[in-house]
Design an enzyme around this catalytic site. Structure first.
Site, mmCIF file in Angstrom:
data_model
loop_
_atom_site.group_PDB
_atom_site.id
_atom_site.type_symbol
_atom_site.label_atom_id
_atom_site.label_comp_id
_atom_site.label_asym_id
_atom_site.label_seq_id
_atom_site.Cartn_x
_atom_site.Cartn_y
_atom_site.Cartn_z
ATOM 1 N N TRP A 97 1.674 -8.215 -0.840
ATOM 2 C CA TRP A 97 2.969 -8.803 -0.524
ATOM 3 C C TRP A 97 4.083 -7.784 -0.335
ATOM 4 C CZ3 TRP A 97 6.003 -6.792 -4.175
ATOM 5 C CH2 TRP A 97 5.408 -6.451 -5.395
ATOM 6 N N ASN A 98 3.935 -6.538 -0.794
ATOM 7 C CA ASN A 98 5.121 -5.677 -0.929
ATOM 8 C C ASN A 98 5.690 -5.187 0.406
ATOM 9 O OD1 ASN A 98 2.724 -4.110 -0.877
ATOM 10 N ND2 ASN A 98 3.782 -2.357 -1.759
ATOM 11 N N LYS A 140 -6.288 -12.399 5.278
ATOM 12 C CA LYS A 140 -6.059 -13.096 4.010
ATOM 13 C C LYS A 140 -4.887 -12.403 3.335
ATOM 14 C CE LYS A 140 -6.256 -14.975 -0.103
ATOM 15 N NZ LYS A 140 -4.889 -14.606 -0.517
ATOM 16 N N HIS A 141 -3.742 -13.069 3.368
ATOM 17 C CA HIS A 141 -2.535 -12.460 2.820
ATOM 18 C C HIS A 141 -2.311 -12.918 1.377
ATOM 19 C CE1 HIS A 141 0.823 -9.928 3.324
ATOM 20 N NE2 HIS A 141 1.121 -10.229 4.580
ATOM 21 N N GLY A 193 -4.180 -2.969 -1.756
ATOM 22 C CA GLY A 193 -3.887 -3.746 -2.947
ATOM 23 C C GLY A 193 -4.192 -2.987 -4.210
ATOM 24 N N SER A 194 -4.498 -3.720 -5.247
ATOM 25 C CA SER A 194 -4.698 -3.131 -6.571
ATOM 26 C C SER A 194 -6.070 -2.499 -6.681
ATOM 27 C CB SER A 194 -4.538 -4.199 -7.644
ATOM 28 O OG SER A 194 -5.618 -5.120 -7.572
ATOM 29 N N GLU A 222 -6.898 1.011 0.658
ATOM 30 C CA GLU A 222 -5.684 1.739 0.248
ATOM 31 C C GLU A 222 -5.207 1.050 -1.017
ATOM 32 O OE1 GLU A 222 -2.096 2.177 -0.785
ATOM 33 O OE2 GLU A 222 -1.502 1.341 1.162
ATOM 34 N N LEU A 223 -5.359 1.750 -2.138
ATOM 35 C CA LEU A 223 -5.106 1.133 -3.437
ATOM 36 C C LEU A 223 -3.828 1.698 -4.055
ATOM 37 C CD1 LEU A 223 -8.821 1.138 -4.627
ATOM 38 C CD2 LEU A 223 -7.595 -0.580 -3.283
ATOM 39 N N CYS A 264 3.419 1.689 -3.038
ATOM 40 C CA CYS A 264 2.306 2.516 -3.516
ATOM 41 C C CYS A 264 2.624 4.001 -3.410
ATOM 42 C CB CYS A 264 1.045 2.207 -2.705
ATOM 43 S SG CYS A 264 0.408 0.550 -2.943
#
Length: 454
Positions: free
Chosen positions: A130-131, A154-155, A206-207, A228-229, A262
């Site tokens: 979301w960021n 998939k958001h 994401g995480s 990309e975490l 990030c």
């Protein structure tokens, strides 16, 4: 879990949508699968011009889309406008350069003719956060579409209107129907989509836990993945640096997007000659920030995206203080509506504290004090993350030498880490693998096929 847009400034829910069931998901995947061969067969020059048209559609709707971003995640409105413009830029970049990146590569061999041809894989599933609700989608979508792939998105559940708007923008720009679709599915349904034979590859931003889950599932299906975490980027300031310049950059980098990036500078690693001066100047700079309505042009820091994220951040801070970190400013939980958290600085952060071991995804800067430059590099590399890093020094050659030693995907000297369509973007270690952007990004989701002719 429902899709809801909740204004983080007020807590008001202004959009609600139940997730799709299996029938709706199947219909969307079938439609994209039907569109995939035709898009792959479209000449690359035509695909590039179609993606260029997306840039025009983004700019036409820039204020509307920026307002939506601000309402859904609390991003400052001027930063949201900048995000939309950056999406337009990446579309134009790949429209200009994508055909060249995908051109056949002749190779001298014993054949009469041999070459590498870059051909699309098929449909790419993107699982996005979301960021940066538009940018992180378009930095995958622009190169993937130019390469001849189709896409499904998939958001995150808290940006449903941004998710739907992205599909609408791409469709309204004139791309063939079902070349790109948004899947309004639950996180629990992602595994089924990865398993689907019509999906060729997966990209996730994401995480770390989400990355582990998606990468494992993709591997089980023998499908390419790019991750990309998270990041806990070091920001090294050496004794010979321009402290005022470094402080200004530190404030920009740490508090951009309300501290939820990030590649924000998160660990400020200071050598002894400038440490106290830097912390004092940084404190004054941070305490002067205007916190408030993200739609107001004078606001410098808005709310975090959700109250649960704000509360978890405060728990990390409080635990670190109990373990010995020292509060310089902020670090208090506001007693007011919305997901606000004050711009904060923790000093004397050390190994064993949560602020040292974990990523703080919000407006909190942590200070680590190094004995010397060599110790600063060791501290910088003493993290399981490896996304970005920065070095500040008057000696650019020394800075470059240190930058080359940092264990990360992007190292900047006398500048803040940022993504740029012209440069590859991604991390190492627990920050993920694979690259987005530049030539490297468009070639992630293609078949580099050897063609040998005698």
């Amino acid at each position: 879990m429902a899709f809801e847009s909740i204004d983080p400034s007020t807590g008001e829910t202004f959009f609600h949508m139940e997730p799709w069931g299996e029938a709706e998901r199947e219909a969307a995947l079938a439609a994209v699968a039907a569109a995939t061969p035709g898009w792959a067969a479209t000449p690359v020059a035509e695909r590039a011009e179609a993606v260029r048209a997306i840039a025009g559609e983004l700019r036409r709707r820039a204020d509307e889309l920026a307002t939506l971003i601000t309402r859904e995640v609390g991003k400052l409105h001027r930063e949201a406008r900048g995000e939309i413009e950056k999406c337009a830029w990446v579309c134009e970049y790949y429209a200009d350069h994508g055909p060249g990146f995908l051109a056949d590569e002749p190779i001298e061999t014993d054949a009469g003719k041999s070459l590498v041809a870059y051909q699309p894989l098929g449909t790419v599933l993107a699982v996005m956060p979301w960021n940066f609700p538009f940018w992180q989608v378009f930095r995958f979508a622009a190169p993937a579409l130019v390469a001849g792939n189709t896409g499904v998105l998939k958001h995150a559940s808290n940006v449903p209107q941004s998710a739907l708007a992205i599909e609408e923008v791409i469709r309204d720009a004139g791309l063939p129907a079902d070349t790109f679709r948004t899947l309004m599915i639950r996180a629990a349904d992602v595994d089924a989509v990865i398993d689907d034979p019509r999906i060729a590859a997966v990209t996730l931003t994401g995480s770390e836990p989400a990355g582990r889950a998606v990468a494992s599932r993709a591997a089980a299906n023998i499908k390419k993945a790019v991750l990309e975490l998270g990041g806990s980027d070091p920001f090294i300031v050496l004794d010979d640096a321009d402290v005022e310049q470094a402080v200004e950059a530190a404030a920009t980098s740490r508090f951009l997007n309300n501290g939820q990036s990030c590649i924000a500078a998160k660990r400020f690693i200071l050598t002894p000659g400038i440490a106290d001066d830097f912390v004092e100047r940084f404190r004054r700079r941070v305490e002067a920030m205007t916190v408030g309505d993200p739609a107001a042009e004078t606001t410098q820091l808005g709310p975090m995206a959700r109250t649960d994220l704000r509360d978890e951040l405060h728990t990390q801070v409080a635990d670190s203080v109990r373990a010995g970190a020292q509060v310089v400013t902020g670090c208090t939980l506001p007693d007011s509506p919305g997901a606000f958290y004050p711009p904060s600085i923790l000093d004397h952060v050390a190994e064993g504290q949560r602020a040292f071991e974990e990523e703080l995804f919000g407006p909190v800067a942590i200070v680590l004090r190094a004995d010397d430059a060599e110790h600063a590099v060791n501290l910088a590399n003493g993290s399981r993350f490896g996304l970005g890093g920065a070095v500040w020094t008057a000696d650019s050659q020394r800075g470059e030498a240190i930058a080359r030693r940092l264990e990360c995907g992007a190292a900047f000297v006398n500048g803040i880490v940022k993504s740029d369509p012209r440069l590859p973007f991604g991390g190492v270690k627990a920050s993920g693998f694979g690259r987005e952007l530049s030539r490297h990004g468009i070639q992630e989701f293609v078949n580099a096929k050897t063609v040998w002719v005698k």
